[in-house]
Design an enzyme around this catalytic site. Structure first.
Site, PDB file in Angstrom:
ATOM      1  N   LEU A  36       0.822  -1.217   0.000  1.00 35.88           N
ATOM      2  CA  LEU A  36       0.000   0.000   0.000  1.00 35.88           C
ATOM      3  C   LEU A  36       0.854   1.264   0.000  1.00 35.88           C
ATOM      4  CD1 LEU A  36      -2.775  -1.090   2.539  1.00 35.88           C
ATOM      5  CD2 LEU A  36      -2.715  -1.370   0.046  1.00 35.88           C
ATOM      6  N   GLY A  39      -1.537   6.382  -2.706  1.00 36.78           N
ATOM      7  CA  GLY A  39      -2.683   6.271  -3.623  1.00 36.78           C
ATOM      8  C   GLY A  39      -3.758   5.389  -3.006  1.00 36.78           C
ATOM      9  N   HIS A  40      -3.370   4.225  -2.502  1.00 38.72           N
ATOM     10  CA  HIS A  40      -4.341   3.328  -1.857  1.00 38.72           C
ATOM     11  C   HIS A  40      -4.971   4.012  -0.630  1.00 38.72           C
ATOM     12  CE1 HIS A  40      -1.452   0.189  -3.584  1.00 38.72           C
ATOM     13  NE2 HIS A  40      -2.601  -0.157  -4.121  1.00 38.72           N
ATOM     14  N   LYS A 152      -6.155   5.957 -11.609  1.00 38.12           N
ATOM     15  CA  LYS A 152      -4.826   5.517 -12.080  1.00 38.12           C
ATOM     16  C   LYS A 152      -4.978   4.351 -13.058  1.00 38.12           C
ATOM     17  CE  LYS A 152      -0.495   3.955 -11.952  1.00 38.12           C
ATOM     18  NZ  LYS A 152      -0.645   2.541 -12.013  1.00 38.12           N
ATOM     19  N   ASP A 153      -5.883   3.426 -12.721  1.00 39.78           N
ATOM     20  CA  ASP A 153      -6.165   2.282 -13.598  1.00 39.78           C
ATOM     21  C   ASP A 153      -7.501   2.580 -14.284  1.00 39.78           C
ATOM     22  OD1 ASP A 153      -4.006   0.183 -12.660  1.00 39.78           O
ATOM     23  OD2 ASP A 153      -4.775   1.179 -10.883  1.00 39.78           O
ATOM     24  N   GLN A 156      -9.591  -0.073 -16.053  1.00 37.71           N
ATOM     25  CA  GLN A 156     -10.132  -0.994 -15.037  1.00 37.71           C
ATOM     26  C   GLN A 156     -11.367  -0.394 -14.351  1.00 37.71           C
ATOM     27  OE1 GLN A 156      -7.634  -3.311 -12.150  1.00 37.71           O
ATOM     28  NE2 GLN A 156      -8.171  -1.635 -10.781  1.00 37.71           N
ATOM     29  N   SER A 188       2.530   3.866  -7.660  1.00 41.73           N
ATOM     30  CA  SER A 188       2.215   2.501  -8.064  1.00 41.73           C
ATOM     31  C   SER A 188       3.101   1.558  -7.278  1.00 41.73           C
ATOM     32  CB  SER A 188       2.484   2.334  -9.565  1.00 41.73           C
ATOM     33  OG  SER A 188       2.563   0.955  -9.887  1.00 41.73           O
ATOM     34  N   SER A 189       2.539   0.404  -6.897  1.00 40.26           N
ATOM     35  CA  SER A 189       3.361  -0.584  -6.186  1.00 40.26           C
ATOM     36  C   SER A 189       4.535  -0.998  -7.059  1.00 40.26           C
ATOM     37  CB  SER A 189       2.516  -1.809  -5.832  1.00 40.26           C
ATOM     38  OG  SER A 189       1.349  -1.405  -5.144  1.00 40.26           O
TER      39      SER A 189
HETATM   40  P1  AMP Z   1      -3.649  -2.250  -6.938  1.00 38.46           P
HETATM   41  O1  AMP Z   1      -3.213  -2.602  -5.564  1.00 38.46           O
HETATM   42  O2  AMP Z   1      -2.544  -1.759  -7.821  1.00 38.46           O
HETATM   43  O3  AMP Z   1      -4.498  -3.321  -7.570  1.00 38.46           O
HETATM   44  O4  AMP Z   1      -4.601  -1.002  -6.789  1.00 38.46           O
HETATM   45  C1  AMP Z   1      -5.712  -1.026  -5.936  1.00 38.46           C
HETATM   46  C2  AMP Z   1      -6.513   0.206  -6.143  1.00 38.46           C
HETATM   47  O5  AMP Z   1      -5.723   1.355  -5.874  1.00 38.46           O
HETATM   48  C3  AMP Z   1      -7.021   0.361  -7.581  1.00 38.46           C
HETATM   49  O6  AMP Z   1      -8.354   0.874  -7.551  1.00 38.46           O
HETATM   50  C4  AMP Z   1      -6.062   1.360  -8.164  1.00 38.46           C
HETATM   51  O7  AMP Z   1      -6.607   2.113  -9.229  1.00 38.46           O
HETATM   52  C5  AMP Z   1      -5.820   2.251  -6.958  1.00 38.46           C
HETATM   53  N1  AMP Z   1      -4.578   3.011  -7.114  1.00 38.46           N
HETATM   54  C6  AMP Z   1      -3.358   2.519  -7.411  1.00 38.46           C
HETATM   55  N2  AMP Z   1      -2.465   3.523  -7.537  1.00 38.46           N
HETATM   56  C7  AMP Z   1      -3.153   4.667  -7.320  1.00 38.46           C
HETATM   57  C8  AMP Z   1      -2.800   6.064  -7.319  1.00 38.46           C
HETATM   58  N3  AMP Z   1      -1.564   6.471  -7.556  1.00 38.46           N
HETATM   59  N4  AMP Z   1      -3.758   6.968  -7.037  1.00 38.46           N
HETATM   60  C9  AMP Z   1      -5.042   6.565  -6.791  1.00 38.46           C
HETATM   61  N5  AMP Z   1      -5.432   5.275  -6.775  1.00 38.46           N
HETATM   62  C10 AMP Z   1      -4.506   4.346  -7.042  1.00 38.46           C
END
Ligand code: AMP
Length: 283
Positions: A36, A39-40, A152-153, A156, A188-189
């Site tokens: 996390l 962003g998360h 960001k996605d 998706q 981003s992770s």
């Molecule tokens: P993930 O863990 O990459 O699957 O992302 C989980 C959620 O966090 C998804 O809804 C992503 O779009 C959101 N997310 C990831 N990076 C960001 C970011 N930089 N800003 C806002 N939301 C993000």
């Protein structure tokens, strides 16, 4: 402040949500793959503005990774994640193992049409099937009132909205703005894979996209703006540009001038694939 309740079974998840429902509380969900970052955490904050309780799922979903992709090396750091969720005030973390989500004999896939066509699907043909299947399962397990997904996605987010609409999942989907570092790089992770030199290049992605979006908004030709942006990314140091494309903001159909648009891109830096997108205002 005490940390979130942590459950790793669907039975325990349902029991906790049932208790909250009986108490008349509204529940929001934030699906994640962990590792996390801010962003998360921004999604958790929005979830807590929308609802009384926030459940965050942490599950590195194998069905959305192709065999050639980074499933094994994807960062996993549960203790640190739980600490971040405690600070953010999330009340429940759902951390199922693969066998809980996909028991032996699991044989269902959800295929969403519409916004899933093109862009990511041209390069990751099974990705959205994996995403749609896991998101549908999470929603049926947790039955949240709403769920927060990051812009960001962007593709998706559109696919999840379509999934809910088509399957009557009755979960309000809330889109959240992209959180960026001081240089505009979308958090981003996968940024953890980048070395110092790659980070410098990665920070050019948002700059090139914003410039191209500004050109489109002032009437520049779409095809030459897109090829100019792809060339700018290559000269900045990206190894390969999968796509730079302007689409309609709501449907992801080809963009028509004068309409709300989104400029989306995916590009490679070494072995790391980055995606980003920006708004295109109607000219
Ligand atoms: P993930 O863990 O990459 O699957 O992302 C989980 C959620 O966090 C998804 O809804 C992503 O779009 C959101 N997310 C990831 N990076 C960001 C970011 N930089 N800003 C806002 N939301 C993000």
């Amino acid at each position: 402040m005490s940390g979130p309740i942590v459950v790793d079974s669907v039975v325990a998840l349902r029991a906790q949500i049932r208790d909250w429902r009986q108490a008349g509380l509204k529940v929001a969900m934030v699906p994640t793959m962990g590792a996390l970052h801010d962003g998360h955490i921004s999604l958790v904050r929005i979830a807590l503005e929308k609802a009384d309780r926030c459940v965050v799922s942490i599950f590195v979903n194998p069905t959305q990774f192709a065999p050639t992709e980074d499933l094994d090396k994807y960062p996993r750091q549960l203790a640190r994640d739980l600490n971040r969720l405690r600070e953010a005030g999330a009340q429940l973390a759902f951390t199922p193992g693969v066998a809980e989500m996909y028991p032996t004999g699991f044989a269902t896939k959800i295929s969403v049409g519409g916004p899933s066509s093109g862009l990511e699907t041209d390069f990751r043909p099974t990705f959205f099937e994996g995403v749609a299947t896991v998101v549908a399962k999470l929603f049926l397990q947790a039955t949240p009132d709403c769920a927060v997904f990051g812009e960001k996605d962007y593709q998706q987010l559109c696919v999840v909205r379509q999934l809910c609409r088509d399957l009557d999942l009755h979960v309000e989907i809330v889109g959240a703005p992209t959180v960026r570092d001081a240089h505009g790089l979308a958090m981003s992770s996968r940024n953890a894979y980048l070395n110092e030199a790659e980070l410098v290049v990665a920070r050019k992605l948002n700059v090139v996209l914003r410039q191209a979006a500004a050109q489109l908004a002032t009437g520049a030709d779409e095809a030459s703006t897109m090829s100019g942006a792809a060339e700018a990314l290559s000269s900045a140091g990206f190894r390969k540009v999968d796509y730079v494309a302007a689409r309609e903001a709501m449907t992801l159909a080809p963009w028509r001038r004068g309409r709300e648009g989104r400029l989306l891109a995916a590009a490679w830096l070494g072995a790391t694939r980055l995606i980003d997108n920006v708004e295109v205002s109607p000219a």
